[in-house]
Design a protein around this motif. Structure first.
Motif, PDB file in Angstrom:
ATOM      1  N   PRO A 190       6.323   6.646   6.415  1.00 53.63           N
ATOM      2  CA  PRO A 190       6.153   7.778   5.500  1.00 53.63           C
ATOM      3  C   PRO A 190       5.486   7.322   4.203  1.00 53.63           C
ATOM      4  N   GLY A 191       4.734   8.215   3.580  1.00 53.90           N
ATOM      5  CA  GLY A 191       4.071   7.868   2.335  1.00 53.90           C
ATOM      6  C   GLY A 191       5.055   7.389   1.283  1.00 53.90           C
ATOM      7  N   ALA A 192       4.728   6.277   0.632  1.00 51.47           N
ATOM      8  CA  ALA A 192       5.624   5.725  -0.385  1.00 51.47           C
ATOM      9  C   ALA A 192       5.838   6.693  -1.539  1.00 51.47           C
ATOM     10  N   VAL A 193       4.850   7.529  -1.809  1.00 52.79           N
ATOM     11  CA  VAL A 193       4.987   8.498  -2.900  1.00 52.79           C
ATOM     12  C   VAL A 193       6.168   9.430  -2.653  1.00 52.79           C
ATOM     13  N   LEU A 194       6.506   9.653  -1.385  1.00 47.41           N
ATOM     14  CA  LEU A 194       7.600  10.570  -1.044  1.00 47.41           C
ATOM     15  C   LEU A 194       8.971   9.942  -1.276  1.00 47.41           C
ATOM     16  N   GLU A 195       8.999   8.658  -1.620  1.00 54.10           N
ATOM     17  CA  GLU A 195      10.247   8.052  -2.066  1.00 54.10           C
ATOM     18  C   GLU A 195      10.604   8.537  -3.476  1.00 54.10           C
ATOM     19  N   ALA A 196       9.596   9.062  -4.193  1.00 56.12           N
ATOM     20  CA  ALA A 196       9.813   9.483  -5.576  1.00 56.12           C
ATOM     21  C   ALA A 196       9.751  10.992  -5.770  1.00 56.12           C
ATOM     22  N   VAL A 197       8.958  11.689  -4.943  1.00 60.46           N
ATOM     23  CA  VAL A 197       8.782  13.133  -5.117  1.00 60.46           C
ATOM     24  C   VAL A 197       8.852  13.822  -3.760  1.00 60.46           C
ATOM     25  N   ASP A 198       9.096  15.114  -3.770  1.00 61.19           N
ATOM     26  CA  ASP A 198       9.118  15.901  -2.537  1.00 61.19           C
ATOM     27  C   ASP A 198       7.708  16.301  -2.133  1.00 61.19           C
ATOM     28  N   GLY A 199       7.558  16.738  -0.876  1.00 56.26           N
ATOM     29  CA  GLY A 199       6.283  17.260  -0.415  1.00 56.26           C
ATOM     30  C   GLY A 199       5.767  16.543   0.815  1.00 56.26           C
ATOM     31  N   MET A 200       4.449  16.615   1.001  1.00 53.76           N
ATOM     32  CA  MET A 200       3.756  15.917   2.076  1.00 53.76           C
ATOM     33  C   MET A 200       2.626  15.090   1.476  1.00 53.76           C
ATOM     34  N   ALA A 201       2.097  14.130   2.255  1.00 53.32           N
ATOM     35  CA  ALA A 201       1.056  13.243   1.729  1.00 53.32           C
ATOM     36  C   ALA A 201       0.023  12.937   2.811  1.00 53.32           C
ATOM     37  N   PRO A 202      -0.798  13.910   3.200  1.00 52.45           N
ATOM     38  CA  PRO A 202      -1.840  13.652   4.193  1.00 52.45           C
ATOM     39  C   PRO A 202      -2.915  12.713   3.644  1.00 52.45           C
ATOM     40  N   THR A 203      -3.479  11.903   4.521  1.00 53.95           N
ATOM     41  CA  THR A 203      -4.445  10.890   4.127  1.00 53.95           C
ATOM     42  C   THR A 203      -5.853  11.460   4.057  1.00 53.95           C
ATOM     43  N   LEU A 204      -6.564  11.143   2.975  1.00 54.69           N
ATOM     44  CA  LEU A 204      -7.973  11.499   2.837  1.00 54.69           C
ATOM     45  C   LEU A 204      -8.881  10.337   3.246  1.00 54.69           C
ATOM     46  N   GLU A 205      -8.449   9.122   2.901  1.00 50.86           N
ATOM     47  CA  GLU A 205      -9.242   7.920   3.207  1.00 50.86           C
ATOM     48  C   GLU A 205      -8.304   6.749   3.409  1.00 50.86           C
ATOM     49  N   LEU A 206      -8.625   5.898   4.374  1.00 46.59           N
ATOM     50  CA  LEU A 206      -7.808   4.720   4.671  1.00 46.59           C
ATOM     51  C   LEU A 206      -8.722   3.529   4.913  1.00 46.59           C
ATOM     52  N   THR A 207      -8.450   2.435   4.199  1.00 51.52           N
ATOM     53  CA  THR A 207      -9.166   1.176   4.392  1.00 51.52           C
ATOM     54  C   THR A 207      -8.158   0.097   4.768  1.00 51.52           C
ATOM     55  N   VAL A 208      -8.469  -0.664   5.802  1.00 50.58           N
ATOM     56  CA  VAL A 208      -7.597  -1.750   6.247  1.00 50.58           C
ATOM     57  C   VAL A 208      -8.420  -3.027   6.351  1.00 50.58           C
ATOM     58  N   HIS A 209      -7.913  -4.108   5.749  1.00 49.97           N
ATOM     59  CA  HIS A 209      -8.508  -5.436   5.887  1.00 49.97           C
ATOM     60  C   HIS A 209      -7.644  -6.252   6.838  1.00 49.97           C
ATOM     61  N   LEU A 210      -8.231  -6.797   7.873  1.00 48.92           N
ATOM     62  CA  LEU A 210      -7.521  -7.652   8.826  1.00 48.92           C
ATOM     63  C   LEU A 210      -7.772  -9.099   8.433  1.00 48.92           C
ATOM     64  N   ARG A 211      -6.694  -9.897   8.290  1.00 50.49           N
ATOM     65  CA  ARG A 211      -6.850 -11.247   7.762  1.00 50.49           C
ATOM     66  C   ARG A 211      -6.500 -12.347   8.743  1.00 50.49           C
ATOM     67  N   HIS A 212      -5.564 -12.105   9.657  1.00 55.86           N
ATOM     68  CA  HIS A 212      -5.204 -13.087  10.672  1.00 55.86           C
ATOM     69  C   HIS A 212      -4.772 -12.359  11.935  1.00 55.86           C
ATOM     70  N   GLN A 213      -4.950 -13.025  13.083  1.00 53.06           N
ATOM     71  CA  GLN A 213      -4.376 -12.510  14.321  1.00 53.06           C
ATOM     72  C   GLN A 213      -2.855 -12.591  14.203  1.00 53.06           C
ATOM     73  N   PRO A 214      -2.149 -11.513  14.488  1.00 51.53           N
ATOM     74  CA  PRO A 214      -0.694 -11.526  14.307  1.00 51.53           C
ATOM     75  C   PRO A 214       0.036 -12.272  15.417  1.00 51.53           C
ATOM     76  N   ALA A 215       1.119 -12.935  15.041  1.00 48.35           N
ATOM     77  CA  ALA A 215       2.002 -13.562  16.028  1.00 48.35           C
ATOM     78  C   ALA A 215       2.915 -12.507  16.617  1.00 48.35           C
ATOM     79  N   ALA A 216       3.494 -12.808  17.766  1.00 49.14           N
ATOM     80  CA  ALA A 216       4.409 -11.879  18.421  1.00 49.14           C
ATOM     81  C   ALA A 216       5.665 -11.696  17.584  1.00 49.14           C
ATOM     82  N   GLY A 217       6.282 -10.522  17.725  1.00 47.49           N
ATOM     83  CA  GLY A 217       7.533 -10.257  17.024  1.00 47.49           C
ATOM     84  C   GLY A 217       7.409  -9.121  16.028  1.00 47.49           C
ATOM     85  N   TRP A 218       8.471  -8.942  15.253  1.00 48.35           N
ATOM     86  CA  TRP A 218       8.489  -7.902  14.240  1.00 48.35           C
ATOM     87  C   TRP A 218       7.405  -8.137  13.191  1.00 48.35           C
ATOM     88  N   ILE A 219       6.876  -7.036  12.651  1.00 53.51           N
ATOM     89  CA  ILE A 219       5.951  -7.089  11.519  1.00 53.51           C
ATOM     90  C   ILE A 219       6.683  -6.576  10.290  1.00 53.51           C
TER      91      ILE A 219
END
Length: 274
Positions: A190-219
């Motif tokens: 859930p959007g972190a902003v909703l930890e502080a305020v009520d409502g919804m938080a639909p995404t307009l833009e999302l950028t992700v940087h991948l830095r390493h291949q992940p190991a198995a297990g929890w993230i």
């Protein structure tokens, strides 16, 4: 100087299926899921490369059913390549993506410095958020993942607090985590902003940087929001794998839609997202 090998731009269109079961509130396909579909199509046009960074702009909500993804390889080089992808449904563009791919060894080098993961309880010591609320809102995405959340959190029934969230995530069916999965995880909480305020938080833009291949297990995930102004909020997400290695970082711009009658910007935001 980086060696490059320029190639003539080429365009390919692939037909895909936007499946149910990856929905956010209201039964709308999750934005990162649409990005993942477009990324897979772009990967097929650049065999032997891995994603390094991806940005998706959401023009309108997607829907279930057939879709076309048009991929244009803008530049193909020895070290990095750049591609765009457009996801369309029923004659309307839903998502426009820009991504850079590169040689796998770019994600295999030693880490000189990087943020350490916050010290939080292990997954078995954290709390599992209730699924009933997500199910009632049509957010079937929650069934795809296992979550463990550090209290207090509004997701766990607490009162409003600081706009950040710490926790853990993995696939509910035990699937391995790859680079595209990290993109999904960056937009799975859930959007972190909703930890502080009520409502919804639909995404307009999302950028992700991948830095390493992940190991198995929890993230391990840290989600935070530093600014809410004018009906817009930004969100940062950092993901560490089971080795404690930072594997992905993301930032997204979200439209904060407050409960009816509480914000003068809501009608503009709702009209744009519709």
């Amino acid at each position: 100087m980086q060696r490059t090998e320029l190639s003539i731009a080429r365009t390919e269109t692939r037909q895909i299926e936007v499946e149910p079961g990856w929905d956010t509130i209201g039964g709308v396909p999750n934005g990162a899921y649409l990005i993942a579909l477009a990324m897979r199509a772009a990967e097929e046009s650049l065999p032997g490369s891995v994603p390094l960074t991806v940005t998706g702009h959401f023009l309108r909500p997607g829907g279930h059913g057939p879709a076309g993804v048009t991929v244009e390889v803008v530049k193909q080089g020895r070290s990095t390549s750049t591609a765009t992808a457009v996801l369309e449904q029923k004659g309307k563009e839903r998502l426009r993506l820009l991504a850079t791919f590169g040689a796998p060894e770019l994600l295999e080098g030693p880490t000189v410095f990087a943020p350490h993961p916050p010290e939080i309880p292990k997954p078995e010591q954290c709390m599992t958020p209730p699924r009933a609320a997500a199910a009632a809102l049509g957010a079937t995405l929650a069934d795809r993942y296992e979550y463990r959340v550090v209290p207090p959190s509004r997701w766990l029934g607490a009162q409003a607090g600081e706009p950040n969230l710490d926790g853990w995530i993995r696939f509910a069916d035990g699937s391995d985590v790859d680079l595209v999965a990290l993109v999904l995880f960056a937009d799975a909480f859930p959007g972190a902003v909703l930890e502080a305020v009520d409502g919804m938080a639909p995404t307009l833009e999302l950028t992700v940087h991948l830095r390493h291949q992940p190991a198995a297990g929890w993230i391990q995930a840290r989600t935070s929001c530093r600014m809410l102004a004018g009906g817009l909020a930004e969100q940062d997400v950092e993901l560490w794998d089971s080795r404690g290695q930072l594997v992905a970082m993301s930032r997204q711009l979200m439209a904060h839609v407050a409960p009816d009658g509480q914000s003068g910007t809501d009608e503009l935001v709702r009209a744009e997202l519709g």
